[in-house]
Write a protein that holds these residues in place. Structure first.
Motif, PDB file in Angstrom:
ATOM      1  N   THR A  97       0.850  -1.199   0.000  1.00 15.76           N
ATOM      2  CA  THR A  97       0.000   0.000   0.000  1.00 15.76           C
ATOM      3  C   THR A  97       0.880   1.241   0.000  1.00 15.76           C
ATOM      4  O   THR A  97       1.697   1.445   0.883  1.00 15.76           O
ATOM      5  N   VAL A  98       0.674   2.061  -1.032  1.00 23.48           N
ATOM      6  CA  VAL A  98       1.506   3.266  -1.176  1.00 23.48           C
ATOM      7  C   VAL A  98       0.653   4.468  -1.589  1.00 23.48           C
ATOM      8  O   VAL A  98       1.147   5.389  -2.231  1.00 23.48           O
ATOM      9  N   ALA A  99      -0.625   4.453  -1.194  1.00 22.02           N
ATOM     10  CA  ALA A  99      -1.524   5.510  -1.670  1.00 22.02           C
ATOM     11  C   ALA A  99      -1.714   6.648  -0.668  1.00 22.02           C
ATOM     12  O   ALA A  99      -2.465   7.577  -0.941  1.00 22.02           O
ATOM     13  N   GLY A 100      -1.043   6.557   0.478  1.00 21.00           N
ATOM     14  CA  GLY A 100      -1.224   7.603   1.502  1.00 21.00           C
ATOM     15  C   GLY A 100      -0.639   8.933   1.048  1.00 21.00           C
ATOM     16  O   GLY A 100       0.146   9.003   0.094  1.00 21.00           O
ATOM     17  N   LEU A 101      -1.011   9.990   1.726  1.00 18.30           N
ATOM     18  CA  LEU A 101      -0.599  11.338   1.313  1.00 18.30           C
ATOM     19  C   LEU A 101       0.760  11.744   1.886  1.00 18.30           C
ATOM     20  O   LEU A 101       1.391  12.674   1.386  1.00 18.30           O
ATOM     21  N   GLY A 102       1.202  11.078   2.934  1.00 16.22           N
ATOM     22  CA  GLY A 102       2.524  11.370   3.490  1.00 16.22           C
ATOM     23  C   GLY A 102       2.636  12.755   4.102  1.00 16.22           C
ATOM     24  O   GLY A 102       3.670  13.413   3.989  1.00 16.22           O
ATOM     25  N   THR A 103       1.588  13.195   4.794  1.00 17.21           N
ATOM     26  CA  THR A 103       1.590  14.574   5.323  1.00 17.21           C
ATOM     27  C   THR A 103       2.650  14.783   6.405  1.00 17.21           C
ATOM     28  O   THR A 103       3.091  15.908   6.608  1.00 17.21           O
ATOM     29  N   ARG A 104       3.069  13.710   7.084  1.00 18.20           N
ATOM     30  CA  ARG A 104       4.070  13.881   8.147  1.00 18.20           C
ATOM     31  C   ARG A 104       5.432  14.253   7.581  1.00 18.20           C
ATOM     32  O   ARG A 104       6.316  14.648   8.309  1.00 18.20           O
ATOM     33  N   PHE A 105       5.622  14.055   6.286  1.00 15.15           N
ATOM     34  CA  PHE A 105       6.942  14.298   5.704  1.00 15.15           C
ATOM     35  C   PHE A 105       6.936  15.476   4.736  1.00 15.15           C
ATOM     36  O   PHE A 105       7.785  15.570   3.848  1.00 15.15           O
TER      37      PHE A 105
ATOM     38  N   ARG B  31      -5.196   1.566  -8.564  1.00  8.40           N
ATOM     39  CA  ARG B  31      -5.298   2.894  -7.945  1.00  8.40           C
ATOM     40  C   ARG B  31      -6.362   2.897  -6.865  1.00  8.40           C
ATOM     41  O   ARG B  31      -7.423   2.302  -7.032  1.00  8.40           O
ATOM     42  N   GLN B  32      -6.056   3.606  -5.795  1.00  8.42           N
ATOM     43  CA  GLN B  32      -7.045   3.701  -4.728  1.00  8.42           C
ATOM     44  C   GLN B  32      -8.060   4.818  -4.996  1.00  8.42           C
ATOM     45  O   GLN B  32      -9.157   4.786  -4.445  1.00  8.42           O
ATOM     46  N   GLY B  33      -7.699   5.797  -5.835  1.00  5.77           N
ATOM     47  CA  GLY B  33      -8.621   6.932  -6.024  1.00  5.77           C
ATOM     48  C   GLY B  33      -8.567   7.822  -4.805  1.00  5.77           C
ATOM     49  O   GLY B  33      -7.582   8.494  -4.576  1.00  5.77           O
TER      50      GLY B  33
ATOM     51  N   PRO C   4      -7.873   8.485  -1.010  1.00  7.60           N
ATOM     52  CA  PRO C   4      -7.189   7.792   0.089  1.00  7.60           C
ATOM     53  C   PRO C   4      -8.082   7.729   1.329  1.00  7.60           C
ATOM     54  O   PRO C   4      -7.984   8.544   2.225  1.00  7.60           O
ATOM     55  N   LYS C   5      -8.973   6.715   1.337  1.00  9.17           N
ATOM     56  CA  LYS C   5      -9.963   6.624   2.422  1.00  9.17           C
ATOM     57  C   LYS C   5      -9.473   5.775   3.577  1.00  9.17           C
ATOM     58  O   LYS C   5     -10.255   5.307   4.390  1.00  9.17           O
ATOM     59  N   GLY C   6      -8.183   5.482   3.612  1.00  9.54           N
ATOM     60  CA  GLY C   6      -7.646   4.714   4.731  1.00  9.54           C
ATOM     61  C   GLY C   6      -7.022   3.403   4.286  1.00  9.54           C
ATOM     62  O   GLY C   6      -7.265   2.927   3.168  1.00  9.54           O
ATOM     63  N   LEU C   7      -6.220   2.822   5.185  1.00  9.62           N
ATOM     64  CA  LEU C   7      -5.490   1.593   4.864  1.00  9.62           C
ATOM     65  C   LEU C   7      -6.444   0.430   4.549  1.00  9.62           C
ATOM     66  O   LEU C   7      -6.203  -0.347   3.625  1.00  9.62           O
ATOM     67  N   GLY C   8      -7.537   0.337   5.311  1.00  8.91           N
ATOM     68  CA  GLY C   8      -8.503  -0.744   5.067  1.00  8.91           C
ATOM     69  C   GLY C   8      -9.061  -0.638   3.658  1.00  8.91           C
ATOM     70  O   GLY C   8      -9.164  -1.640   2.926  1.00  8.91           O
ATOM     71  N   HIS C   9      -9.372   0.558   3.251  1.00  6.46           N
ATOM     72  CA  HIS C   9      -9.908   0.788   1.905  1.00  6.46           C
ATOM     73  C   HIS C   9      -8.852   0.454   0.851  1.00  6.46           C
ATOM     74  O   HIS C   9      -9.163  -0.141  -0.191  1.00  6.46           O
ATOM     75  N   ALA C  10      -7.578   0.803   1.133  1.00  6.94           N
ATOM     76  CA  ALA C  10      -6.495   0.481   0.190  1.00  6.94           C
ATOM     77  C   ALA C  10      -6.397  -1.039  -0.002  1.00  6.94           C
ATOM     78  O   ALA C  10      -6.238  -1.525  -1.127  1.00  6.94           O
ATOM     79  N   VAL C  11      -6.519  -1.779   1.093  1.00  9.88           N
ATOM     80  CA  VAL C  11      -6.444  -3.251   0.987  1.00  9.88           C
ATOM     81  C   VAL C  11      -7.635  -3.782   0.193  1.00  9.88           C
ATOM     82  O   VAL C  11      -7.492  -4.686  -0.642  1.00  9.88           O
TER      83      VAL C  11
ATOM     84  N   PHE D  63       2.121  -5.274   2.857  1.00 12.40           N
ATOM     85  CA  PHE D  63       3.288  -4.528   3.346  1.00 12.40           C
ATOM     86  C   PHE D  63       2.937  -3.040   3.291  1.00 12.40           C
ATOM     87  O   PHE D  63       2.525  -2.560   2.239  1.00 12.40           O
ATOM     88  N   LEU D  64       3.115  -2.322   4.382  1.00 17.11           N
ATOM     89  CA  LEU D  64       2.936  -0.870   4.326  1.00 17.11           C
ATOM     90  C   LEU D  64       4.191  -0.256   3.726  1.00 17.11           C
ATOM     91  O   LEU D  64       5.311  -0.561   4.162  1.00 17.11           O
ATOM     92  N   GLY D  65       3.967   0.617   2.749  1.00 19.82           N
ATOM     93  CA  GLY D  65       5.082   1.126   1.957  1.00 19.82           C
ATOM     94  C   GLY D  65       6.066   2.002   2.711  1.00 19.82           C
ATOM     95  O   GLY D  65       7.137   2.318   2.202  1.00 19.82           O
ATOM     96  N   ASP D  66       5.712   2.413   3.933  1.00 14.31           N
ATOM     97  CA  ASP D  66       6.644   3.268   4.684  1.00 14.31           C
ATOM     98  C   ASP D  66       7.198   2.558   5.902  1.00 14.31           C
ATOM     99  O   ASP D  66       7.832   3.177   6.750  1.00 14.31           O
ATOM    100  N   ASP D  67       6.962   1.269   6.013  1.00 13.65           N
ATOM    101  CA  ASP D  67       7.403   0.514   7.182  1.00 13.65           C
ATOM    102  C   ASP D  67       8.551  -0.389   6.743  1.00 13.65           C
ATOM    103  O   ASP D  67       8.347  -1.343   5.996  1.00 13.65           O
TER     104      ASP D  67
HETATM  105  P1  UTP Z   1      -0.119   6.374   7.116  1.00 19.67           P
HETATM  106  O1  UTP Z   1      -0.966   6.152   8.297  1.00 19.67           O
HETATM  107  O2  UTP Z   1       1.332   6.575   7.318  1.00 19.67           O
HETATM  108  O3  UTP Z   1      -0.750   7.593   6.309  1.00 19.67           O
HETATM  109  O4  UTP Z   1      -0.336   5.164   6.133  1.00 19.67           O
HETATM  110  P2  UTP Z   1      -0.156   8.420   5.110  1.00 19.67           P
HETATM  111  O5  UTP Z   1      -1.271   9.221   4.540  1.00 19.67           O
HETATM  112  O6  UTP Z   1       0.559   7.550   4.146  1.00 19.67           O
HETATM  113  O7  UTP Z   1       0.945   9.362   5.793  1.00 19.67           O
HETATM  114  P3  UTP Z   1       0.809  10.575   6.820  1.00 19.67           P
HETATM  115  O8  UTP Z   1       0.359   9.981   8.118  1.00 19.67           O
HETATM  116  O9  UTP Z   1      -0.156  11.561   6.227  1.00 19.67           O
HETATM  117  O10 UTP Z   1       2.195  11.122   6.885  1.00 19.67           O
HETATM  118  C1  UTP Z   1       0.185   3.872   6.376  1.00 19.67           C
HETATM  119  C2  UTP Z   1       0.245   3.118   5.078  1.00 19.67           C
HETATM  120  O11 UTP Z   1      -1.036   2.995   4.492  1.00 19.67           O
HETATM  121  C3  UTP Z   1      -1.022   3.525   3.169  1.00 19.67           C
HETATM  122  C4  UTP Z   1       0.162   4.469   3.135  1.00 19.67           C
HETATM  123  O12 UTP Z   1       0.652   4.634   1.821  1.00 19.67           O
HETATM  124  C5  UTP Z   1       1.133   3.747   4.035  1.00 19.67           C
HETATM  125  O13 UTP Z   1       1.759   2.682   3.346  1.00 19.67           O
HETATM  126  N1  UTP Z   1      -2.303   4.180   2.934  1.00 19.67           N
HETATM  127  C6  UTP Z   1      -2.845   4.980   3.883  1.00 19.67           C
HETATM  128  C7  UTP Z   1      -2.950   3.978   1.739  1.00 19.67           C
HETATM  129  O14 UTP Z   1      -2.448   3.241   0.849  1.00 19.67           O
HETATM  130  N2  UTP Z   1      -4.152   4.565   1.538  1.00 19.67           N
HETATM  131  C8  UTP Z   1      -4.722   5.371   2.471  1.00 19.67           C
HETATM  132  O15 UTP Z   1      -5.845   5.866   2.226  1.00 19.67           O
HETATM  133  C9  UTP Z   1      -4.050   5.590   3.671  1.00 19.67           C
END
Ligand code: UTP
Length: 307
Positions: free
Chosen positions: A15-23, A108-110, A112-119, A134-138
């Motif tokens: 899963t790599v669809a998160g926004l990465g706001t912490r970085f 594509r996740q479209g 980003p509604k959360g990790l559960g939705h990504a799965v 595998f979480l893409g940032d872990d």
């Molecule tokens: P995080 O909880 O780190 O969220 O996601 P994020 O949006 O990626 O980052 P921050 O918190 O805003 O910095 C954990 C994992 O779940 C994926 C992320 O890509 C990461 O691998 N994820 C999260 C999705 O694929 N889709 C989502 O909607 C949310």
């Protein structure tokens, strides 16, 4: 009754669809999974980990801004022809080996509604077989393999398996936290309940879920019925909780991980990952290690770090 032989797991969902706001601001236009850890994007370590555990089919669940990630696992003809012309076999190997021969797919996740939705977005590709997530940032340190143990536990017990890390209780609010019962196997527990990001007083244990899962396909049905949870996102932890508390699905086990793990989506953890992996590299460590020692000694002489 004799159980049918369990199917070997071959599919990895990253899963790599998160926004990465912490970085931010680095992740404004660059996916956090593409940030270099020493000289490789973080996500390449994860693909290497999946392939090392025998998973040959890799599905990325991506979102906007992830084209550089797709390019990284694609051929790079221009670069290859330049390196070929220079007979630079070493660098050519690095450019060509990113995907390690795994069969790589994207969906594509479209939103980003959360990790559960990504799965859940992986359902069509995965089908009705157990699979790894595998979480893409872990990042799990390549010296401390974890997934092979999880696959073994899943093969013997069926159901789903999560990876657990002992954390100080005051950090529980950063993770999903597990209530567990011990088993007769060291570092393997039965998960009886899960709470997403609890306050320290509500944490059922000091065991936090980290970003590796081996999931039974039943998770898809449960995810479809799982509404938004903490943070308004569809949480994988909430769906796993349903599995763990239900009699109708296979068990949920936890493997307690005692190795090194880095959350590369967090700035401080990212820095630690770069330093720890760089000092053990044959090509960098012999110079970087002594420099680091000298640097730390000079900081100690200078007193507390000022901002
Ligand atoms: P995080 O909880 O780190 O969220 O996601 P994020 O949006 O990626 O980052 P921050 O918190 O805003 O910095 C954990 C994992 O779940 C994926 C992320 O890509 C990461 O691998 N994820 C999260 C999705 O694929 N889709 C989502 O909607 C949310």
């Amino acid at each position: 009754m004799v159980d049918a032989p369990r199917q070997a797991v071959t599919k990895a969902v990253l899963t790599v669809a998160g926004l990465g706001t912490r970085f931010l601001p680095a992740t404004k236009a660059t996916p956090k999974e593409m940030l270099p850890v020493v000289d490789k994007p973080a996500i390449q370590y994860i693909v290497e980990e999946a392939v090392a555990a025998g998973l040959t089919d890799v599905l990325f669940v991506t979102g906007r801004n992830k084209t550089s990630l797709e390019d990284h696992f694609d051929r790079a003809w221009e670069l290859e022809s330049v390196l070929e012309a220079k007979d630079d076999e070493g660098r050519l190997g690095l450019v060509r080996s990113a995907g390690l021969g795994a069969d790589i797919h994207y969906t594509r996740q479209g939103d980003p509604k959360g990790l559960g939705h990504a799965v859940l977005c992986a359902e069509r590709h995965v089908g009705q077989v157990p699979f790894a997530v595998f979480l893409g940032d872990d990042l799990i340190d390549p010296r401390d393999p974890l997934l092979a143990t999880m696959l073994d536990v899943q093969a013997r017990h069926g159901g789903s398996v999560v990876a657990l890390l002992q954390v100080p209780r005051e950090q529980a609010h950063l993770y999903g936290c597990a209530a567990v019962e011990s088993t007769d196997e060291e570092d393997v527990v039965r998960v009886t309940d899960l709470v997403e990001k609890p306050e320290p007083a509500d944490a059922p244990s000091d065991l936090a879920i980290i970003g590796r899962y081996v999931l039974a396909p039943e998770i898809f049905d449960v995810l479809r019925d799982t509404g938004p949870g903490r943070g308004g996102e569809i949480q994988l932890t909430d769906a796993l909780r349903t599995l763990a508390r239900s009699e109708d699905h296979g068990p949920v086990h936890g493997v307690v991980f005692r190795g090194r793990r880095y959350d590369t989506g967090d700035k401080l953890e990212y820095l630690k990952a770069v330093v720890r992996l760089a000092v053990q590299r044959d090509d960098l460590g012999p110079e970087f290690g002594p420099w680091l020692r000298e640097f730390v000694a000079s900081m100690e002489q200078e007193g507390p770090v000022s901002r």
